[in-house]
Motif scaffolding. Structure first.
Motif, PDB file in Angstrom:
ATOM      1  N   GLY A 196       0.630  -1.297  -0.001  1.00 38.30           N
ATOM      2  CA  GLY A 196      -0.056  -0.103   0.109  1.00 38.30           C
ATOM      3  C   GLY A 196       0.859   1.182  -0.039  1.00 38.30           C
ATOM      4  N   THR A 197       1.762   1.291   0.820  1.00 40.36           N
ATOM      5  CA  THR A 197       3.018   2.391   0.830  1.00 40.36           C
ATOM      6  C   THR A 197       3.433   2.651  -0.574  1.00 40.36           C
ATOM      7  OG1 THR A 197       3.038   2.033   3.119  1.00 40.36           O
ATOM      8  CG2 THR A 197       4.740   3.420   2.163  1.00 40.36           C
ATOM      9  N   ALA A 198       4.086   1.555  -1.131  1.00 43.57           N
ATOM     10  CA  ALA A 198       4.658   1.822  -2.203  1.00 43.57           C
ATOM     11  C   ALA A 198       3.746   2.508  -3.347  1.00 43.57           C
ATOM     12  CB  ALA A 198       5.213   0.253  -2.698  1.00 43.57           C
ATOM     13  N   TRP A 199       2.644   1.964  -3.599  1.00 44.67           N
ATOM     14  CA  TRP A 199       1.644   2.256  -4.429  1.00 44.67           C
ATOM     15  C   TRP A 199       1.089   3.726  -4.163  1.00 44.67           C
ATOM     16  CZ3 TRP A 199       2.173   0.830  -9.108  1.00 44.67           C
ATOM     17  CH2 TRP A 199       2.487  -0.695  -9.289  1.00 44.67           C
ATOM     18  N   ARG A 200       1.144   4.187  -3.036  1.00 44.70           N
ATOM     19  CA  ARG A 200       0.738   5.619  -2.585  1.00 44.70           C
ATOM     20  C   ARG A 200       1.738   6.502  -3.072  1.00 44.70           C
ATOM     21  NH1 ARG A 200      -1.418   3.229   2.152  1.00 44.70           N
ATOM     22  NH2 ARG A 200       0.496   3.849   3.303  1.00 44.70           N
ATOM     23  N   HIS A 201       2.817   6.148  -2.718  1.00 39.54           N
ATOM     24  CA  HIS A 201       4.091   6.905  -3.460  1.00 39.54           C
ATOM     25  C   HIS A 201       4.194   7.147  -4.814  1.00 39.54           C
ATOM     26  CE1 HIS A 201       6.047   8.049   0.265  1.00 39.54           C
ATOM     27  NE2 HIS A 201       6.002   7.025   0.993  1.00 39.54           N
ATOM     28  N   TRP A 202       4.044   5.921  -5.405  1.00 40.39           N
ATOM     29  CA  TRP A 202       3.935   5.917  -6.824  1.00 40.39           C
ATOM     30  C   TRP A 202       2.814   6.770  -7.492  1.00 40.39           C
ATOM     31  CZ3 TRP A 202       0.184   4.907 -10.642  1.00 40.39           C
ATOM     32  CH2 TRP A 202       0.661   4.838 -11.799  1.00 40.39           C
ATOM     33  N   SER A 203       1.503   6.854  -6.809  1.00 37.77           N
ATOM     34  CA  SER A 203       0.345   7.648  -7.313  1.00 37.77           C
ATOM     35  C   SER A 203       0.774   9.011  -6.991  1.00 37.77           C
ATOM     36  CB  SER A 203      -0.825   7.269  -6.591  1.00 37.77           C
ATOM     37  OG  SER A 203      -1.205   6.044  -6.765  1.00 37.77           O
ATOM     38  N   LYS A 204       1.267   9.454  -6.006  1.00 41.44           N
ATOM     39  CA  LYS A 204       1.711  11.041  -5.777  1.00 41.44           C
ATOM     40  C   LYS A 204       2.698  11.155  -6.649  1.00 41.44           C
ATOM     41  CE  LYS A 204       2.899  14.121  -2.153  1.00 41.44           C
ATOM     42  NZ  LYS A 204       3.225  14.315  -0.623  1.00 41.44           N
TER      43      LYS A 204
ATOM     44  N   ALA B 113       6.551  10.232 -19.217  1.00 40.04           N
ATOM     45  CA  ALA B 113       6.961   8.837 -19.969  1.00 40.04           C
ATOM     46  C   ALA B 113       7.307   7.750 -18.873  1.00 40.04           C
ATOM     47  CB  ALA B 113       7.845   9.036 -21.024  1.00 40.04           C
ATOM     48  N   ILE B 114       8.026   8.157 -18.030  1.00 40.91           N
ATOM     49  CA  ILE B 114       8.819   7.061 -16.902  1.00 40.91           C
ATOM     50  C   ILE B 114       7.725   6.606 -16.142  1.00 40.91           C
ATOM     51  CG2 ILE B 114       9.489   8.391 -14.830  1.00 40.91           C
ATOM     52  CD1 ILE B 114      11.731   6.189 -17.339  1.00 40.91           C
ATOM     53  N   MET B 115       6.769   7.114 -15.955  1.00 42.61           N
ATOM     54  CA  MET B 115       5.767   6.362 -14.542  1.00 42.61           C
ATOM     55  C   MET B 115       5.466   4.885 -15.028  1.00 42.61           C
ATOM     56  SD  MET B 115       6.414   8.546 -12.521  1.00 42.61           S
ATOM     57  CE  MET B 115       5.461   7.813 -11.205  1.00 42.61           C
ATOM     58  N   GLY B 116       5.280   4.738 -16.057  1.00 45.21           N
ATOM     59  CA  GLY B 116       4.531   3.394 -16.539  1.00 45.21           C
ATOM     60  C   GLY B 116       6.052   2.375 -16.224  1.00 45.21           C
ATOM     61  N   ALA B 117       7.130   2.644 -16.541  1.00 46.06           N
ATOM     62  CA  ALA B 117       8.393   1.973 -16.123  1.00 46.06           C
ATOM     63  C   ALA B 117       8.523   1.809 -14.720  1.00 46.06           C
ATOM     64  CB  ALA B 117       9.638   2.625 -16.641  1.00 46.06           C
ATOM     65  N   HIS B 118       8.312   2.692 -13.948  1.00 46.66           N
ATOM     66  CA  HIS B 118       8.432   2.818 -12.518  1.00 46.66           C
ATOM     67  C   HIS B 118       7.157   1.897 -11.923  1.00 46.66           C
ATOM     68  CE1 HIS B 118      11.500   5.600 -12.302  1.00 46.66           C
ATOM     69  NE2 HIS B 118      10.672   6.869 -12.040  1.00 46.66           N
ATOM     70  N   ALA B 119       5.920   1.716 -12.482  1.00 48.40           N
ATOM     71  CA  ALA B 119       5.066   1.033 -12.070  1.00 48.40           C
ATOM     72  C   ALA B 119       5.407  -0.446 -12.292  1.00 48.40           C
ATOM     73  CB  ALA B 119       3.630   1.040 -12.896  1.00 48.40           C
ATOM     74  N   VAL B 120       6.223  -0.791 -13.247  1.00 47.10           N
ATOM     75  CA  VAL B 120       6.561  -2.035 -13.462  1.00 47.10           C
ATOM     76  C   VAL B 120       7.696  -2.419 -12.341  1.00 47.10           C
ATOM     77  CG1 VAL B 120       8.291  -3.674 -14.860  1.00 47.10           C
ATOM     78  CG2 VAL B 120       6.400  -2.071 -15.901  1.00 47.10           C
ATOM     79  N   THR B 121       8.599  -1.526 -12.040  1.00 46.84           N
ATOM     80  CA  THR B 121       9.465  -1.640 -10.961  1.00 46.84           C
ATOM     81  C   THR B 121       8.901  -1.646  -9.497  1.00 46.84           C
ATOM     82  OG1 THR B 121      10.909  -0.347 -12.191  1.00 46.84           O
ATOM     83  CG2 THR B 121      11.427  -0.588  -9.487  1.00 46.84           C
ATOM     84  N   VAL B 122       7.901  -1.196  -9.350  1.00 51.67           N
ATOM     85  CA  VAL B 122       7.076  -1.323  -8.088  1.00 51.67           C
ATOM     86  C   VAL B 122       6.387  -2.878  -7.869  1.00 51.67           C
ATOM     87  CG1 VAL B 122       4.907  -0.901  -6.694  1.00 51.67           C
ATOM     88  CG2 VAL B 122       6.469   1.084  -7.539  1.00 51.67           C
TER      89      VAL B 122
END
Length: 416
Positions: free
Chosen positions: A277-285, A307-316
């Motif tokens: 939950g914490t990981a995805w909250r930071h990603w969303s912000k 452009a990089i946020m999709g890549a960051h979602a994969v990393t999470v």
């Protein structure tokens, strides 16, 4: 213990050769495959396992540990040592960069000392080269010694407090560039020295962008050092974000981007902890902060952008060991929109990890091939890519094993 039982590799006394044989057989690996992975002959492996050759030197032990995917060298040697699986072979430019970092930070020069703005222009070229060149480590490694020397000269010869602070900002960013070169190199102490010097120079510059970049890299250094450093990584990102927060309403795109990058780093560390939950909250912000930037903006250091946020979602998702979610996020991300070749290659490696988690090893290998096309030096020095390739080089599927071996030869893990 029954005579046909598998010996306990931790029992004493047990020779290195016996441990090697047990671990090799446990991995389902033939002597031929192990010999190829470590660059030795089949006869050498046979002689070691038979006790006719005693424990080899450290470099060979490390190659064996890497091939067998052993993290603790005690499994091979009986002594407690950590195997640096995620450190690559030393780059040919490493010695020159190390010498520049280790040199005393003062000296004389017949030429006029460089001005901070001129050094900033040289740094911009270096960053652009890093993003655009497939052999980015070779190019950056060639530029760093001169940049480090000249940045120190600029600090020493600054004539006004403003010039001195500007020179410190350039020096901090030069050390930040050095950290990119030193990632996965076999010199952890050098990486830490560079990270600390970057933070000190950034603090003296009082430049918010320099402070943000140095904190971003320091947080990564802590996180990549293992779970014992996660709290330190969180503290660095939190303190940096608190420092930048009052400046954001009037900040330029560079400072907004580094704040977004730090926000994602907090999520990255949370994912390493397993805190979904914490990981995805930071990603969303961080994603909201990216959307506040121009659509075509791309931060020259962190690659932070829309452009990089999709890549960051994969990393999470990968760090949370969620194979299905990793694949879903990979399907949504568009790697072609990432202008940086090494960052695009890094994204492909993360995708490959996701496919591996989702039990799609053939797709994982194909994705690593795309990473190699984007930036060969990125995959060559990336521990995750090496680990995945080494595992598939001993796969039961002959076709997959052959494909992985071909790529391993290109990467430099196997001899041609």
């Amino acid at each position: 213990m029954p005579v046909d039982a598998t010996p306990d590799p931790y029992a004493n006394p047990m020779t290195f050769g016996t441990r090697l044989q047990i671990l090799r057989q446990h991995r389902g690996m033939t002597r031929e495959v192990l010999a190829g992975l470590i660059g030795m002959s089949v006869e050498w492996v046979k002689r070691v396992e038979g006790g006719r050759i005693e424990e080899p030197g450290l470099s060979t032990v490390l190659r064996c540990a890497e091939a067998l995917r052993v993290r603790d060298l005690s499994e091979l040697t009986g002594r407690s040592m950590n195997a640096p699986l995620f450190q690559g072979p030393g780059h040919p430019r490493l010695a020159a960069v190390r010498a520049a970092v280790d040199a005393l930070p003062f000296g004389t020069s017949a030429a006029a000392p460089p001005r901070a703005e001129h050094l900033a222009a040289r740094l911009a070229v270096a960053w652009q080269s890093r993003h655009s060149a497939p052999n980015h480590r070779e190019i950056v490694g060639g530029l760093l010694p001169g940049l480090i020397r000249d940045a120190h000269l600029a600090v020493q010869h600054a004539e006004t407090p403003a010039d001195w602070r500007a020179a410190q900002a350039v020096l901090s960013e030069t050390y930040s560039l050095s950290q990119f070169f030193l990632a996965y190199q076999p010199d952890a102490s050098l990486l830490w020295r560079v990270a600390e010097r970057s933070m000190v120079a950034a603090a003296q510059s009082v430049d918010p962008h320099a402070i943000g970049v140095s904190a971003w890299l320091m947080a990564q250094a802590h996180r990549d050092s293992g779970p014992g450093h996660y709290d330190a990584a969180d503290a660095v990102t939190r303190q940096a974000l608190e420092h930048l927060a009052p400046l954001l309403p009037d900040a330029d795109d560079r400072v907004l981007a580094i704040a977004g990058a730090l926000e994602f780093e907090a999520g990255y560390t949370a994912a390493r902890r397993g805190s979904k939950g914490t990981a995805w909250r930071h990603w969303s912000k961080a994603s909201k902060m990216a959307k506040a930037l121009p659509g075509d903006y791309f931060h020259p250091v962190t690659s932070f952008s829309q452009a990089i946020m999709g890549a960051h979602a994969v990393t999470v998702a990968v760090e949370l060991h969620a194979g299905g979610e990793s694949v879903r996020q990979a399907a949504r991300a568009d790697a072609t929109t990432i202008p940086s070749r090494p960052r695009r290659a890094r994204h492909r490696i993360e995708e490959a990890r996701g496919y591996q988690l989702d039990n799609q090893p053939d797709v994982a290998i194909a994705t690593l091939e795309k990473a190699h096309e984007a930036a060969p030096e990125t995959i060559r020095y990336n521990g995750y890519a090496k680990s995945l390739l080494l595992e598939e080089c001993s796969a039961r599927s002959a076709g997959r094993r052959e494909r992985a071996s071909r790529l391993a030869v290109k990467v430099g893990l196997l001899a041609a």
